[in-house]
Scaffold this motif. Sequence first.
Motif, PDB file in Angstrom:
ATOM      1  N   ASP A  23    -105.380 125.581   8.480  1.00 28.60           N
ATOM      2  CA  ASP A  23    -106.531 125.767   9.357  1.00 28.60           C
ATOM      3  C   ASP A  23    -107.260 124.480   9.715  1.00 28.60           C
ATOM      4  N   ILE A  24    -106.834 123.366   9.166  1.00 30.30           N
ATOM      5  CA  ILE A  24    -107.506 122.097   9.498  1.00 30.30           C
ATOM      6  C   ILE A  24    -106.532 121.107  10.141  1.00 30.30           C
ATOM      7  N   LYS A  25    -105.487 121.627  10.745  1.00 32.92           N
ATOM      8  CA  LYS A  25    -104.455 120.768  11.350  1.00 32.92           C
ATOM      9  C   LYS A  25    -105.038 119.731  12.294  1.00 32.92           C
ATOM     10  N   GLU A  26    -106.068 120.113  13.063  1.00 37.76           N
ATOM     11  CA  GLU A  26    -106.622 119.170  14.040  1.00 37.76           C
ATOM     12  C   GLU A  26    -107.306 117.971  13.383  1.00 37.76           C
ATOM     13  N   PHE A  27    -107.638 118.053  12.088  1.00 36.47           N
ATOM     14  CA  PHE A  27    -108.264 116.942  11.384  1.00 36.47           C
ATOM     15  C   PHE A  27    -107.259 116.058  10.654  1.00 36.47           C
ATOM     16  N   ILE A  28    -106.037 116.559  10.488  1.00 39.42           N
ATOM     17  CA  ILE A  28    -105.068 115.813   9.682  1.00 39.42           C
ATOM     18  C   ILE A  28    -103.813 115.425  10.444  1.00 39.42           C
ATOM     19  N   SER A  29    -103.798 115.677  11.738  1.00 41.80           N
ATOM     20  CA  SER A  29    -102.644 115.252  12.526  1.00 41.80           C
ATOM     21  C   SER A  29    -102.610 113.721  12.540  1.00 41.80           C
ATOM     22  N   PRO A  30    -101.423 113.149  12.673  1.00 43.43           N
ATOM     23  CA  PRO A  30    -101.284 111.685  12.583  1.00 43.43           C
ATOM     24  C   PRO A  30    -102.198 110.907  13.525  1.00 43.43           C
ATOM     25  N   ASP A  31    -102.512 111.462  14.688  1.00 42.39           N
ATOM     26  CA  ASP A  31    -103.326 110.711  15.640  1.00 42.39           C
ATOM     27  C   ASP A  31    -104.828 110.745  15.340  1.00 42.39           C
ATOM     28  N   VAL A  32    -105.284 111.638  14.443  1.00 48.74           N
ATOM     29  CA  VAL A  32    -106.728 111.713  14.154  1.00 48.74           C
ATOM     30  C   VAL A  32    -107.085 111.585  12.669  1.00 48.74           C
ATOM     31  N   ILE A  33    -106.092 111.511  11.792  1.00 53.10           N
ATOM     32  CA  ILE A  33    -106.404 111.485  10.360  1.00 53.10           C
ATOM     33  C   ILE A  33    -107.240 110.259   9.983  1.00 53.10           C
ATOM     34  N   SER A  34    -107.022 109.154  10.646  1.00 51.00           N
ATOM     35  CA  SER A  34    -107.820 107.955  10.393  1.00 51.00           C
ATOM     36  C   SER A  34    -109.279 108.197  10.792  1.00 51.00           C
ATOM     37  N   ASP A  35    -109.495 108.865  11.915  1.00 49.24           N
ATOM     38  CA  ASP A  35    -110.863 109.200  12.344  1.00 49.24           C
ATOM     39  C   ASP A  35    -111.532 110.131  11.329  1.00 49.24           C
ATOM     40  N   THR A  36    -110.770 111.093  10.811  1.00 58.46           N
ATOM     41  CA  THR A  36    -111.302 112.001   9.799  1.00 58.46           C
ATOM     42  C   THR A  36    -111.740 111.215   8.575  1.00 58.46           C
ATOM     43  N   TYR A  37    -110.896 110.308   8.125  1.00 59.93           N
ATOM     44  CA  TYR A  37    -111.230 109.505   6.948  1.00 59.93           C
ATOM     45  C   TYR A  37    -112.488 108.674   7.190  1.00 59.93           C
ATOM     46  N   HIS A  38    -112.593 108.055   8.345  1.00 59.40           N
ATOM     47  CA  HIS A  38    -113.777 107.246   8.652  1.00 59.40           C
ATOM     48  C   HIS A  38    -115.040 108.099   8.759  1.00 59.40           C
ATOM     49  N   LYS A  39    -114.908 109.305   9.285  1.00 59.11           N
ATOM     50  CA  LYS A  39    -116.057 110.213   9.351  1.00 59.11           C
ATOM     51  C   LYS A  39    -116.487 110.611   7.939  1.00 59.11           C
ATOM     52  N   MET A  40    -115.529 110.837   7.055  1.00 59.48           N
ATOM     53  CA  MET A  40    -115.851 111.160   5.669  1.00 59.48           C
ATOM     54  C   MET A  40    -116.603 109.991   5.016  1.00 59.48           C
ATOM     55  N   ILE A  41    -116.145 108.772   5.239  1.00 60.57           N
ATOM     56  CA  ILE A  41    -116.807 107.590   4.679  1.00 60.57           C
ATOM     57  C   ILE A  41    -118.219 107.465   5.251  1.00 60.57           C
ATOM     58  N   GLU A  42    -118.323 107.624   6.560  1.00 58.69           N
ATOM     59  CA  GLU A  42    -119.618 107.493   7.234  1.00 58.69           C
ATOM     60  C   GLU A  42    -120.653 108.461   6.656  1.00 58.69           C
ATOM     61  N   HIS A  43    -120.228 109.674   6.342  1.00 58.80           N
ATOM     62  CA  HIS A  43    -121.146 110.696   5.832  1.00 58.80           C
ATOM     63  C   HIS A  43    -121.115 110.814   4.304  1.00 58.80           C
ATOM     64  N   ASN A  44    -120.370 109.925   3.654  1.00 61.34           N
ATOM     65  CA  ASN A  44    -120.248 109.913   2.193  1.00 61.34           C
ATOM     66  C   ASN A  44    -119.775 111.266   1.654  1.00 61.34           C
ATOM     67  N   ILE A  45    -118.774 111.835   2.304  1.00 61.62           N
ATOM     68  CA  ILE A  45    -118.190 113.122   1.919  1.00 61.62           C
ATOM     69  C   ILE A  45    -116.808 112.865   1.324  1.00 61.62           C
TER      70      ILE A  45
END
Length: 156
Positions: A37-59
């Motif tokens: 259910d979270i494929k759109e956050f972990i696809s190769p083209d966006v997983i880096s953005d997901t990781y950076h968003k997690m860092i930005e929000h300290n999640i």
Amino acid sequence: MKLSFSTNYWNKNLKDNFIDIAKEYKFDGVEIHGLSDIKEFISPDVISDTYHKMIEHNIKIPCIDITGDIGNESEISEAIKETKEAISVANKLRIPYLRVRATENGNEEAVKNYLDTMLPEAEKHNIILLVETFGIYSDTSKLSNLLSSYASGYLA
């Protein structure tokens, strides 16, 4: 103390915003229940953005739950496929744990076949497989025997 919530039983709309929801309600992390259910956050083209968003929000994401039954011979190949994908995602998002489970209908031989395949892969990527105290392993003596038989720091 750090608090996380699980996406288990969440609907699609809420899962789409799990990082924002964690931030809004001041959670420190999110446990991901299955990757489907979270494929759109972990696809190769966006997983880096997901990781950076997690860092930005300290999640943090402390754990990904593998939804397949590792004790059911007919589900082992699907559980292995899911685990391989989860290991790849966990490696990229710095997630230390994968939770696996065997239902009460499972058998220990199937679990051992699964672990013989996936434990070396988890070790190679520094990921710890957590066997849930559930199903056939709700009997903690069986769980203790399983963990002792592997004696690996990557199985708990």
